[in-house]
Design a protein around this motif. Structure first.
Motif, PDB file in Angstrom:
ATOM      1  N   PRO A   9      -4.985 -77.490   3.481  1.00 62.60           N
ATOM      2  CA  PRO A   9      -5.500 -77.078   4.798  1.00 62.60           C
ATOM      3  C   PRO A   9      -5.635 -75.548   4.922  1.00 62.60           C
ATOM      4  O   PRO A   9      -6.600 -75.070   5.512  1.00 62.60           O
ATOM      5  CB  PRO A   9      -4.457 -77.624   5.772  1.00 62.60           C
ATOM      6  N   LEU A  10      -4.686 -74.824   4.343  1.00 60.00           N
ATOM      7  CA  LEU A  10      -4.777 -73.358   4.399  1.00 60.00           C
ATOM      8  C   LEU A  10      -5.803 -72.839   3.393  1.00 60.00           C
ATOM      9  O   LEU A  10      -6.628 -71.986   3.720  1.00 60.00           O
ATOM     10  CB  LEU A  10      -3.410 -72.730   4.112  1.00 60.00           C
ATOM     11  N   ILE A  11      -5.764 -73.376   2.168  1.00 61.57           N
ATOM     12  CA  ILE A  11      -6.638 -72.863   1.107  1.00 61.57           C
ATOM     13  C   ILE A  11      -8.108 -73.102   1.457  1.00 61.57           C
ATOM     14  O   ILE A  11      -8.952 -72.225   1.284  1.00 61.57           O
ATOM     15  CB  ILE A  11      -6.283 -73.524  -0.247  1.00 61.57           C
ATOM     16  N   VAL A  37      -7.836 -74.929   9.008  1.00 58.26           N
ATOM     17  CA  VAL A  37      -7.106 -74.664  10.252  1.00 58.26           C
ATOM     18  C   VAL A  37      -7.300 -73.215  10.683  1.00 58.26           C
ATOM     19  O   VAL A  37      -6.512 -72.695  11.457  1.00 58.26           O
ATOM     20  CB  VAL A  37      -5.597 -74.943  10.081  1.00 58.26           C
ATOM     21  N   ASP A  38      -8.355 -72.588  10.187  1.00 59.58           N
ATOM     22  CA  ASP A  38      -8.508 -71.149  10.324  1.00 59.58           C
ATOM     23  C   ASP A  38      -8.295 -70.667  11.757  1.00 59.58           C
ATOM     24  O   ASP A  38      -7.498 -69.776  12.015  1.00 59.58           O
ATOM     25  CB  ASP A  38      -9.888 -70.717   9.828  1.00 59.58           C
ATOM     26  N   GLN A  39      -9.010 -71.309  12.702  1.00 58.42           N
ATOM     27  CA  GLN A  39      -8.956 -70.796  14.069  1.00 58.42           C
ATOM     28  C   GLN A  39      -7.568 -70.948  14.694  1.00 58.42           C
ATOM     29  O   GLN A  39      -7.036 -70.010  15.272  1.00 58.42           O
ATOM     30  CB  GLN A  39      -9.973 -71.536  14.916  1.00 58.42           C
ATOM     31  N   ARG A  40      -6.995 -72.145  14.552  1.00 59.51           N
ATOM     32  CA  ARG A  40      -5.682 -72.371  15.147  1.00 59.51           C
ATOM     33  C   ARG A  40      -4.629 -71.482  14.482  1.00 59.51           C
ATOM     34  O   ARG A  40      -3.781 -70.903  15.151  1.00 59.51           O
ATOM     35  CB  ARG A  40      -5.269 -73.833  15.023  1.00 59.51           C
ATOM     36  N   TYR A  41      -4.726 -71.371  13.189  1.00 62.16           N
ATOM     37  CA  TYR A  41      -3.754 -70.562  12.460  1.00 62.16           C
ATOM     38  C   TYR A  41      -3.818 -69.104  12.909  1.00 62.16           C
ATOM     39  O   TYR A  41      -2.800 -68.465  13.155  1.00 62.16           O
ATOM     40  CB  TYR A  41      -4.031 -70.680  10.951  1.00 62.16           C
ATOM     41  N   ARG A  42      -5.059 -68.605  13.050  1.00 62.16           N
ATOM     42  CA  ARG A  42      -5.243 -67.205  13.450  1.00 62.16           C
ATOM     43  C   ARG A  42      -4.698 -66.974  14.862  1.00 62.16           C
ATOM     44  O   ARG A  42      -3.974 -66.026  15.122  1.00 62.16           O
ATOM     45  CB  ARG A  42      -6.734 -66.868  13.403  1.00 62.16           C
ATOM     46  N   LEU A  43      -5.021 -67.905  15.760  1.00 64.26           N
ATOM     47  CA  LEU A  43      -4.622 -67.753  17.151  1.00 64.26           C
ATOM     48  C   LEU A  43      -3.109 -67.895  17.297  1.00 64.26           C
ATOM     49  O   LEU A  43      -2.476 -67.191  18.084  1.00 64.26           O
ATOM     50  CB  LEU A  43      -5.351 -68.824  17.983  1.00 64.26           C
ATOM     51  N   ALA A  44      -2.515 -68.811  16.541  1.00 63.82           N
ATOM     52  CA  ALA A  44      -1.081 -69.061  16.687  1.00 63.82           C
ATOM     53  C   ALA A  44      -0.249 -67.945  16.050  1.00 63.82           C
ATOM     54  O   ALA A  44       0.671 -67.421  16.673  1.00 63.82           O
ATOM     55  CB  ALA A  44      -0.717 -70.401  16.067  1.00 63.82           C
ATOM     56  N   THR A  45      -0.572 -67.580  14.822  1.00 60.46           N
ATOM     57  CA  THR A  45       0.320 -66.680  14.084  1.00 60.46           C
ATOM     58  C   THR A  45      -0.126 -65.225  14.137  1.00 60.46           C
ATOM     59  O   THR A  45       0.620 -64.336  13.721  1.00 60.46           O
ATOM     60  CB  THR A  45       0.388 -67.076  12.596  1.00 60.46           C
ATOM     61  N   GLY A  46      -1.353 -64.982  14.620  1.00 56.58           N
ATOM     62  CA  GLY A  46      -1.850 -63.615  14.643  1.00 56.58           C
ATOM     63  C   GLY A  46      -2.260 -63.120  13.266  1.00 56.58           C
ATOM     64  O   GLY A  46      -2.438 -61.919  13.051  1.00 56.58           O
ATOM     65  N   GLN A  47      -2.369 -64.049  12.304  1.00 62.47           N
ATOM     66  CA  GLN A  47      -2.764 -63.662  10.950  1.00 62.47           C
ATOM     67  C   GLN A  47      -3.983 -64.470  10.512  1.00 62.47           C
ATOM     68  O   GLN A  47      -4.271 -65.527  11.071  1.00 62.47           O
ATOM     69  CB  GLN A  47      -1.604 -63.916   9.975  1.00 62.47           C
ATOM     70  N   SER A  48      -4.655 -63.983   9.498  1.00 59.72           N
ATOM     71  CA  SER A  48      -5.840 -64.664   9.018  1.00 59.72           C
ATOM     72  C   SER A  48      -5.488 -65.583   7.850  1.00 59.72           C
ATOM     73  O   SER A  48      -4.669 -65.242   7.007  1.00 59.72           O
ATOM     74  CB  SER A  48      -6.873 -63.627   8.579  1.00 59.72           C
ATOM     75  N   ALA A  49      -6.131 -66.770   7.831  1.00 62.18           N
ATOM     76  CA  ALA A  49      -5.906 -67.705   6.719  1.00 62.18           C
ATOM     77  C   ALA A  49      -6.872 -67.441   5.566  1.00 62.18           C
ATOM     78  O   ALA A  49      -6.859 -68.166   4.577  1.00 62.18           O
ATOM     79  CB  ALA A  49      -6.033 -69.146   7.210  1.00 62.18           C
ATOM     80  N   ASP A  50      -7.692 -66.400   5.698  1.00 63.09           N
ATOM     81  CA  ASP A  50      -8.683 -66.106   4.648  1.00 63.09           C
ATOM     82  C   ASP A  50      -8.040 -65.806   3.305  1.00 63.09           C
ATOM     83  O   ASP A  50      -8.658 -65.987   2.268  1.00 63.09           O
ATOM     84  CB  ASP A  50      -9.527 -64.884   5.042  1.00 63.09           C
ATOM     85  N   VAL A  51      -6.789 -65.318   3.347  1.00 60.98           N
ATOM     86  CA  VAL A  51      -6.160 -64.861   2.101  1.00 60.98           C
ATOM     87  C   VAL A  51      -5.805 -66.010   1.163  1.00 60.98           C
ATOM     88  O   VAL A  51      -5.657 -65.807  -0.034  1.00 60.98           O
ATOM     89  CB  VAL A  51      -4.866 -64.065   2.407  1.00 60.98           C
ATOM     90  N   TYR A  52      -5.674 -67.231   1.705  1.00 60.52           N
ATOM     91  CA  TYR A  52      -5.094 -68.304   0.894  1.00 60.52           C
ATOM     92  C   TYR A  52      -5.992 -68.766  -0.248  1.00 60.52           C
ATOM     93  O   TYR A  52      -5.500 -69.049  -1.338  1.00 60.52           O
ATOM     94  CB  TYR A  52      -4.669 -69.477   1.787  1.00 60.52           C
ATOM     95  N   LEU A  53      -7.306 -68.843   0.002  1.00 62.92           N
ATOM     96  CA  LEU A  53      -8.210 -69.271  -1.072  1.00 62.92           C
ATOM     97  C   LEU A  53      -8.133 -68.274  -2.232  1.00 62.92           C
ATOM     98  O   LEU A  53      -8.004 -68.673  -3.396  1.00 62.92           O
ATOM     99  CB  LEU A  53      -9.642 -69.386  -0.544  1.00 62.92           C
ATOM    100  N   ALA A  54      -8.193 -66.984  -1.887  1.00 58.61           N
ATOM    101  CA  ALA A  54      -8.153 -65.957  -2.930  1.00 58.61           C
ATOM    102  C   ALA A  54      -6.838 -66.021  -3.710  1.00 58.61           C
ATOM    103  O   ALA A  54      -6.825 -65.932  -4.940  1.00 58.61           O
ATOM    104  CB  ALA A  54      -8.332 -64.584  -2.307  1.00 58.61           C
ATOM    105  N   ARG A  55      -5.734 -66.214  -2.979  1.00 57.40           N
ATOM    106  CA  ARG A  55      -4.427 -66.274  -3.659  1.00 57.40           C
ATOM    107  C   ARG A  55      -4.348 -67.473  -4.586  1.00 57.40           C
ATOM    108  O   ARG A  55      -3.849 -67.371  -5.711  1.00 57.40           O
ATOM    109  CB  ARG A  55      -3.302 -66.365  -2.629  1.00 57.40           C
ATOM    110  N   PRO A 108       2.763 -70.920   4.838  1.00 58.25           N
ATOM    111  CA  PRO A 108       2.070 -70.478   6.067  1.00 58.25           C
ATOM    112  C   PRO A 108       2.612 -69.177   6.650  1.00 58.25           C
ATOM    113  O   PRO A 108       1.877 -68.448   7.302  1.00 58.25           O
ATOM    114  CB  PRO A 108       2.308 -71.637   7.035  1.00 58.25           C
ATOM    115  N   HIS A 109       3.890 -68.899   6.470  1.00 54.61           N
ATOM    116  CA  HIS A 109       4.439 -67.646   6.985  1.00 54.61           C
ATOM    117  C   HIS A 109       4.951 -66.781   5.843  1.00 54.61           C
ATOM    118  O   HIS A 109       5.961 -66.100   5.959  1.00 54.61           O
ATOM    119  CB  HIS A 109       5.518 -67.918   8.036  1.00 54.61           C
ATOM    120  N   GLY A 110       4.220 -66.827   4.739  1.00 54.62           N
ATOM    121  CA  GLY A 110       4.550 -65.971   3.611  1.00 54.62           C
ATOM    122  C   GLY A 110       3.620 -64.774   3.584  1.00 54.62           C
ATOM    123  O   GLY A 110       2.873 -64.534   4.533  1.00 54.62           O
ATOM    124  N   GLY A 111       3.671 -64.032   2.490  1.00 54.46           N
ATOM    125  CA  GLY A 111       2.811 -62.860   2.363  1.00 54.46           C
ATOM    126  C   GLY A 111       3.305 -61.721   3.236  1.00 54.46           C
ATOM    127  O   GLY A 111       4.506 -61.535   3.397  1.00 54.46           O
TER     128      GLY A 111
END
Lengths: 151, 439
Positions: free
Chosen positions: A95-97, A101-119, B272-275
């Motif tokens: 889901p992250l990669i 869940v990009d929008q919910r993840y960004r809104l909830a945690t204040g961070q972007s999920a864009d990094v996961y695919l690259a990682r 999810p809360h790493g990095g």
């Protein structure tokens, strides 16, 4: 028709206890959306046993046979290990990669999920690269060990 | 088929199709030389320990919410006897929930390769004919559906929930809690039934010998998991176990940092809360739900508009932030620990003790429970109840500052609750009202 034998009465007793507890919790589990939950539980078992497992088995067999055909049977693990490890990471974190869940993840945690695919791609590259490097080193060492006899 | 671009592969495939049974119900269909009771038993015993720890830490997490204190804390109010073990959640050690829930989530993720390998190792049994040899055997096979379906359901809902992917059919808490009981009831029965076989198999040859030795264990003649006509091996059992362990280790190493915090967080590459932390500075630590997500309007939290309403035995007191700052301020170093398994290292909070606020409304020296309400308009935990022992703890604060700075909007400005060892969602942010009294 032959009658089905009863089997161990202790085993039947144990399983009935287990079913009773499962039913007590199951009634509560199915209380809201019984169809959806039943679909998920049965679906999870079927999806694993009849889709995921056959798919990876067939893929593995294809790799083994492909390498065998080229006379490289010993190389199987150098493909299998990085594929399994990378595949596991994708299976757990898709889901992250895949940014599902990009929008919910960004809104909830204040961070972007864009990094996961690259990682994940980078980890995959390191796994396959490391495996290839190990294979090259071992092949060269084996060649060197053989070469005195050849000369 | 003959025109396929990989003649070697097709040849090999065609050969195996000619020589071997086509149906998975035939034992000869299963070709892997790895399968056998010893391999399955080793994986099974790992899962026996691991899943028991998952079950216990899961039950502990439910207790940590103090569900019997108030309806608002309880996401499974129809639990009945399944809540038999509940107890008042303590306030120490301060890392208690951080530890139990970090263990629950990290261990769950780490066990996934073991679970998959275990299921792979026994898959021929799914197709065994006749479907039932006896009534007892028929019941056992029905129980296996609950075991496999229930187990995969538990792992799947857990993994999706920590990634905020709420696609499962209903609220996470009841699904995961009741699902755990269904799964565990089948798990216990399975463990009892299979324990003698598993113990016999691992006693025959110790794991250490097997992992060290180059030669393979010769399976027993009566081992029905062993392929009768195996392919030549491409990996030893020892190699296969290393691969499973390596998968677990990789998942562990890329996850555990989100529960350790500090410099280790960067090692949790896919969790999810790493990095990196969301930002630098005193308010830069991990956020559960931002102010935007909770729908907090900046006009409600301004110095002019916001008032804390405190109600108790002697009536109601309304306090502005400036008035709160006139009360004695205290500090405590406490972590944030989420049900999703991630947590932060201790943050340095500063604010008014909850028991001092209780004293303001007539509970001097005998702090009762408190009902906390947030400005948040929706969401399961916009209201939360804390037990008297949590209110009485001198480290429990209505925090106004963190790490020497005013709280940021995302961390609950103007004021938030922080209680030692409590699950993150009970540390209510954007607090609007505190109602003291026995719940």
């Amino acid at each position: 028709m032959r009658r089905l034998p009863v089997g161990s009465p202790l085993q039947i007793l144990l399983l009935c206890c287990s079913f009773a507890l499962a039913a007590y919790a199951g009634v509560r589990l199915l209380a809201d959306d019984w169809f959806g939950v039943a679909l998920w539980i049965v679906g999870a078992a079927l999806l694993h046993d009849l889709v995921l497992l056959p798919l990876y088995s067939v893929a593995d067999r294809a790799v083994v046979h492909g390498l065998e055909a080229g006379g490289r049977r010993a190389w199987v693990m150098y493909v299998r290990v990085p594929t399994v490890l990378s595949g596991l990471l994708l299976l757990v974190w898709f889901p992250l990669i895949l940014d599902l869940v990009d929008q919910r993840y960004r809104l909830a945690t204040g961070q972007s999920a864009d990094v996961y695919l690259a990682r994940w791609l980078l980890i995959t590259a390191v796994l396959f690269g490391g495996s290839a490097l190990l294979l090259v080193v071992r092949v060269r060492r084996a060649t060197k060990r053989r070469s005195p006899a050849v000369h | 088929m003959g025109r396929a671009p990989f003649p070697g592969l097709v040849r090999a495939y065609g050969r195996s199709m000619r020589d071997h049974p086509r149906l998975p119900t035939s034992p000869g269909f299963w070709r892997s030389p790895l399968r056998g009771t010893w391999f399955t038993s080793v994986l099974g015993l790992v899962l026996l320990v691991g899943i028991t720890v998952l079950f216990v830490t899961g039950l502990v997490s439910y207790a940590a919410y103090n569900p019997n204190l108030s309806r608002v804390n309880d996401t499974t109010p129809d639990k009945g006897i399944l809540g038999f073990y509940l107890f008042s959640w303590p306030t120490g050690p301060v890392w208690l929930y951080r530890f139990t829930q970090g263990l629950h989530v990290t261990l769950g993720i780490t066990l996934i390769p073991v679970l998959l390998a275990k299921l792979w190792s026994v898959v021929p049994k799914l197709f065994t004919l006749p479907p039932a040899r006896s009534v007892a055997h028929a019941l056992e096979r029905i129980s296996l559906l609950l075991l496999v379906g229930g187990g995969l359901f538990e792992f799947t809902t857990g993994v999706l929930n920590v990634q905020l992917d709420y696609v499962f059919p209903g609220s996470f808490y009841p699904l995961h809690f009741y699902g755990a009981w269904v799964f565990f009831s089948a798990f216990v029965a399975h463990a009892v039934l299979k324990m003698p076989t598993a113990m016999r198999a691992v006693r025959e040859r110790r794991l250490r010998e097997e992992v060290r030795s180059q030669e393979e264990v010769r399976p027993r003649d009566d081992d029905d998991l062993v392929a009768p006509d195996p392919d030549p091996p491409t990996v030893s059992r020892r190699g296969a176990l290393w691969l499973v362990g390596g998968g677990s280790l990789l998942l562990f190493l890329t996850t555990v940092g989100q529960s350790l915090g500090g410099p280790f967080r960067r090692t949790a590459l896919l969790a999810p809360h790493g990095g990196a932390d969301p930002a630098g500075g005193p308010n830069g630590f991990q956020i559960n739900k931002t102010a935007a997500y909770a729908g907090i309007d900046a006009t409600e939290t301004s110095a002019e508009a916001w008032r804390l309403v405190v109600t108790g035995r002697t009536g109601t007191v309304r306090l502005s932030r400036a008035e709160l700052l006139q009360l004695p301020l205290h500090s405590s170093s406490l972590p944030i620990a989420c049900v999703e398994g991630w947590s932060t290292a201790d943050q340095w909070w500063r604010g008014v003790r909850l028991r001092d606020l209780a004293a303001l409304v007539g509970y001097d020296g005998d702090p009762p429970d408190v009902f906390v309400e947030s400005l948040q308009r929706h969401g399961a935990f916009r209201r939360a109840a804390l037990r008297a022992n949590q209110v009485a703890d001198p480290r429990s604060l209505l925090a106004l500052y963190v790490n020497g700075e005013e709280l940021s909007p995302d961390h609950g400005h103007p004021a938030r609750v922080i209680v030692p060892a409590a699950p993150g969602v009970l540390n209510t942010k954007w607090v609007a009202r505190l109602t003291f009294g026995d719940l």
